[in-house]
Design a protein around this motif. Structure first.
Motif, PDB file in Angstrom:
ATOM      1  N   GLU A 241      30.037 -59.185  -6.309  1.00  0.00           N
ATOM      2  CA  GLU A 241      29.524 -59.432  -7.659  1.00  0.00           C
ATOM      3  C   GLU A 241      28.270 -60.312  -7.607  1.00  0.00           C
ATOM      4  O   GLU A 241      27.274 -60.039  -8.269  1.00  0.00           O
ATOM      5  CB  GLU A 241      30.609 -60.097  -8.491  1.00  0.00           C
ATOM      6  N   ARG A 248      21.842 -56.587 -11.467  1.00  0.00           N
ATOM      7  CA  ARG A 248      22.389 -56.519 -12.823  1.00  0.00           C
ATOM      8  C   ARG A 248      21.505 -57.286 -13.806  1.00  0.00           C
ATOM      9  O   ARG A 248      21.270 -56.828 -14.916  1.00  0.00           O
ATOM     10  CB  ARG A 248      23.836 -57.023 -12.836  1.00  0.00           C
ATOM     11  N   ARG A 313      30.562 -48.615  -3.480  1.00  0.00           N
ATOM     12  CA  ARG A 313      30.786 -49.529  -4.609  1.00  0.00           C
ATOM     13  C   ARG A 313      29.477 -49.789  -5.356  1.00  0.00           C
ATOM     14  O   ARG A 313      29.447 -49.892  -6.582  1.00  0.00           O
ATOM     15  CB  ARG A 313      31.310 -50.856  -4.032  1.00  0.00           C
ATOM     16  N   ALA A 316      28.753 -46.889  -7.518  1.00  0.00           N
ATOM     17  CA  ALA A 316      29.605 -46.895  -8.717  1.00  0.00           C
ATOM     18  C   ALA A 316      29.017 -47.864  -9.742  1.00  0.00           C
ATOM     19  O   ALA A 316      28.972 -47.570 -10.945  1.00  0.00           O
ATOM     20  CB  ALA A 316      31.022 -47.301  -8.337  1.00  0.00           C
ATOM     21  N   LEU A 317      28.518 -48.989  -9.248  1.00  0.00           N
ATOM     22  CA  LEU A 317      27.908 -49.978 -10.141  1.00  0.00           C
ATOM     23  C   LEU A 317      26.650 -49.395 -10.800  1.00  0.00           C
ATOM     24  O   LEU A 317      26.431 -49.561 -12.001  1.00  0.00           O
ATOM     25  CB  LEU A 317      27.574 -51.251  -9.347  1.00  0.00           C
ATOM     26  N   GLU A 319      26.035 -46.353 -11.488  1.00  0.00           N
ATOM     27  CA  GLU A 319      26.439 -45.401 -12.521  1.00  0.00           C
ATOM     28  C   GLU A 319      26.920 -46.151 -13.772  1.00  0.00           C
ATOM     29  O   GLU A 319      26.587 -45.782 -14.891  1.00  0.00           O
ATOM     30  CB  GLU A 319      27.522 -44.472 -11.958  1.00  0.00           C
ATOM     31  N   GLU A 320      27.668 -47.215 -13.529  1.00  0.00           N
ATOM     32  CA  GLU A 320      28.136 -48.047 -14.660  1.00  0.00           C
ATOM     33  C   GLU A 320      26.958 -48.591 -15.459  1.00  0.00           C
ATOM     34  O   GLU A 320      27.020 -48.729 -16.668  1.00  0.00           O
ATOM     35  CB  GLU A 320      28.863 -49.257 -14.083  1.00  0.00           C
ATOM     36  N   LEU A 321      25.879 -48.918 -14.733  1.00  0.00           N
ATOM     37  CA  LEU A 321      24.689 -49.486 -15.395  1.00  0.00           C
ATOM     38  C   LEU A 321      23.801 -48.396 -15.992  1.00  0.00           C
ATOM     39  O   LEU A 321      22.715 -48.673 -16.491  1.00  0.00           O
ATOM     40  CB  LEU A 321      23.873 -50.314 -14.387  1.00  0.00           C
ATOM     41  N   GLY A 322      24.238 -47.155 -15.893  1.00  0.00           N
ATOM     42  CA  GLY A 322      23.452 -46.056 -16.460  1.00  0.00           C
ATOM     43  C   GLY A 322      22.255 -45.677 -15.604  1.00  0.00           C
ATOM     44  O   GLY A 322      21.260 -45.146 -16.090  1.00  0.00           O
ATOM     45  N   ARG A 375      29.715 -39.261  -5.876  1.00  0.00           N
ATOM     46  CA  ARG A 375      29.069 -39.524  -7.173  1.00  0.00           C
ATOM     47  C   ARG A 375      28.293 -38.289  -7.619  1.00  0.00           C
ATOM     48  O   ARG A 375      27.044 -38.282  -7.656  1.00  0.00           O
ATOM     49  CB  ARG A 375      28.081 -40.701  -7.051  1.00  0.00           C
TER      50      ARG A 375
END
Ligand SMILES: Cc1cc2nc3c(=O)[nH]c(=O)nc-3n(C[C@H](O)[C@H](O)[C@H](O)COP(=O)(O)O)c2cc1C
Ligand code: SF4
Length: 483
Positions: A241, A248, A313, A316-317, A319-322, A375
């Motif tokens: 993180e 992020r 991972r 995946a992050l 993708e989560e963030l668009g 992905r």
């Protein structure tokens, strides 16, 4: 040379047999299909509905040829026009562009700021104009800008004076590149200031007309170094993180300040410890401690082997963030160039290939295939196709047809032969005299402080005044290797 040359392989079956003798898997198509009927000519629709006209992408490549204040020169414009003429419909950034002087990898790297905005707008315009002139339309052309902070490899004032901006004390790289023991580590407050500048730069890129910005996490530069900052205390190191906080925060800021701007990421999806020139001139790993958590995407207990749980991972992050635009690369040109750009001939500061360069190509392709499988919604650009030379079309088509990647990215090949994608898509035979043979002059030249370009195969560079100096340096190198 103990490795078989690509040009000596005459039939697809011969390439398949050679690949199999090396223990690697390559998707080799028998026939290359031109035009829109072929896999490489197919359009690709991004999740936001934008349709990119074909499956070729130009990789970012700097030329070390900007002005001291970071504006493009005629050489820069020529290279960007060549990218436009290539026929590729996805332009990944043109080249690395820094957003503050101390973040430049060389004193001639482009800089994005208010003062340079009109020049960068024109630079993008010259690429688009060249594309329009050659292909008649640009509504299916997506042009991004690669934003970079060079971190550990910053050399803003002289090509031979490193001024590293580091995130943690690295047990091997500090030694290899002579970072003094008391050299400061970037503070959290300095990182926050860099994030602010990054966000401002993305906003400026939008004003210059770019369709996306690349928040670069590759090649040992700052973004990439965050991913291995296990030893850094505080909010930007340690846990996954924390190591992705930079990404992020940059992305959140761009979404806030420039909500229309697409974000992409160029990622060194795996890394290895640094290599050095061994006694026989061939590359060997530098001695490294174990465990070695400093190579993102490698097994800390055996860092010459890949371990993709963290890269997975990270994706995946994204993708989560668009973030759906991902350009996969590997390693670093500074400490393990054979991983990053497989070549038969090393650059002047390099080492002989420790493996058949085709193994390096297959390694990057295999990682791309694995990540794409995990992905499927992410749009992946693959890297390291240039070394395939005559076989590039067959393997590139196979990779797209079999869904290993969505786009085939081209780097060096576009320096020697920019029109290759256009010729291939038009069904024209390739001009073999212009196929990049991975001589590495485009890397050796900037190591000597010269502008980069394809000196061996591009007449424009062959006749430039610095060409004899480069030739001499290479002759010296050969002599050294022979002794
Ligand atoms: C002269 C030169 C400059 C490069 N500059 C950049 C750059 O600015 N940003 C980047 O992400 N990669 C850069 N690269 C790496 C390329 O984008 C690409 O990953 C690499 O050349 C491997 O692809 P290829 O086998 O098609 O050449 C550069 C490569 C070369 C040869
Ligand atoms: S100098 Fe030319 S032939 Fe050599 S690697 Fe670069 S692009 Fe290829």
């Amino acid at each position: 040379m103990k490795y078989r040359r690509m040009a000596s392989l005459k039939e697809p079956d011969e390439l398949r047999a050679y690949a199999s003798s090396l223990g690697i898997d390559l998707p080799v198509d028998d026939e290359v299909i031109a035009g829109e009927d072929g896999p490489l000519g197919q359009p690709y629709t991004l999740p936001d509905g934008f349709v990119v006209g074909n499956r070729f992408c130009t990789h970012p490549m700097e030329g070390w040829d900007g002005t001291p204040d970071g504006k493009p020169t005629e050489l820069t414009v020529r290279r960007w026009r060549n990218f436009g003429r290539s026929g590729a419909k996805l332009i990944w950034g043109g080249e690395a562009v820094a957003f503050q002087h101390d973040a430049r990898a060389n004193p001639n790297e482009l800089l994005i700021n208010e003062a340079n905005l009109a020049d960068l707008t024109r630079l993008r315009g010259s690429l688009v104009e060249a594309h329009e002139g050659a292909f008649g339309r640009t509504d299916d052309l997506l042009v991004g800008l690669q934003l970079t902070h060079s971190g550990r490899f910053s050399r803003p004032n002289s090509h031979d004076r490193p001024e590293p901006r580091i995130l943690y004390r690295h047990p091997v790289l500090d030694r290899k590149f002579g970072v003094p023991a008391d050299w400061p580590v970037l503070t959290d407050a300095e990182i926050e200031a860099i994030i602010e500048r990054f966000i401002e730069a993305a906003e400026l890129a939008g004003r210059a007309g770019f369709d996306f910005v690349d928040v670069k996490h590759a090649h040992g530069y700052l973004g990439h170094e965050f991913l291995s900052a296990h030893d850094r205390p505080g909010p930007f190191g340690g846990s996954f993180e924390n190591r992705t906080r930079f990404l992020r925060e940059v992305v959140a800021g761009i979404r806030r300040r420039a909500p229309e701007m697409r974000v992409g990421v160029r990622l060194s999806a795996f890394d290895m410890p640094p290599f050095r020139r061994g006694a026989d001139g061939v590359g060997e790993p530098e001695p490294f401690p174990l465990p070695y958590p400093y190579a993102f995407g490698a097994n800390p207990e055996d860092p010459l082997q890949r371990q993709l749980d963290e890269p997975e991972r990270f994706l995946a992050l994204l993708e989560e963030l668009g973030i759906f635009l991902v350009n996969l690369t590997a390693g670093s040109p500074y400490y393990n160039p054979h991983i990053q750009r497989p070549a038969l001939y090393p650059p002047s500061d390099g080492y002989g290939p420790p493996e058949d360069p085709l193994v390096g190509v297959a390694r990057q392709m295999d990682v791309a295939r694995r990540l794409k499988r995990k992905r499927p919604r992410v749009c992946f650009v693959g890297t390291a196709y240039t070394y395939l030379q005559e076989w590039l079309p067959h393997v590139a088509q196979g990779a797209v047809r079999e869904g290993w990647v969505d786009f085939v990215g081209l780097g060096r090949m576009l320096l020697s032969y920019p029109e290759l994608p256009a010729h291939l898509l038009a069904g024209r035979p390739l001009d073999r005299r212009r196929i990049c043979r991975t001589f590495s002059d485009c890397t050796t030249a900037p190591r000597m402080g010269l502008v980069s370009g394809c000196y061996p195969l591009d007449e424009f560079y062959r006749s430039r005044p610095e060409a004899p100096r480069l030739k001499q340096a290479k002759a010296d190198l050969r002599k050294r290797a022979e002794s």
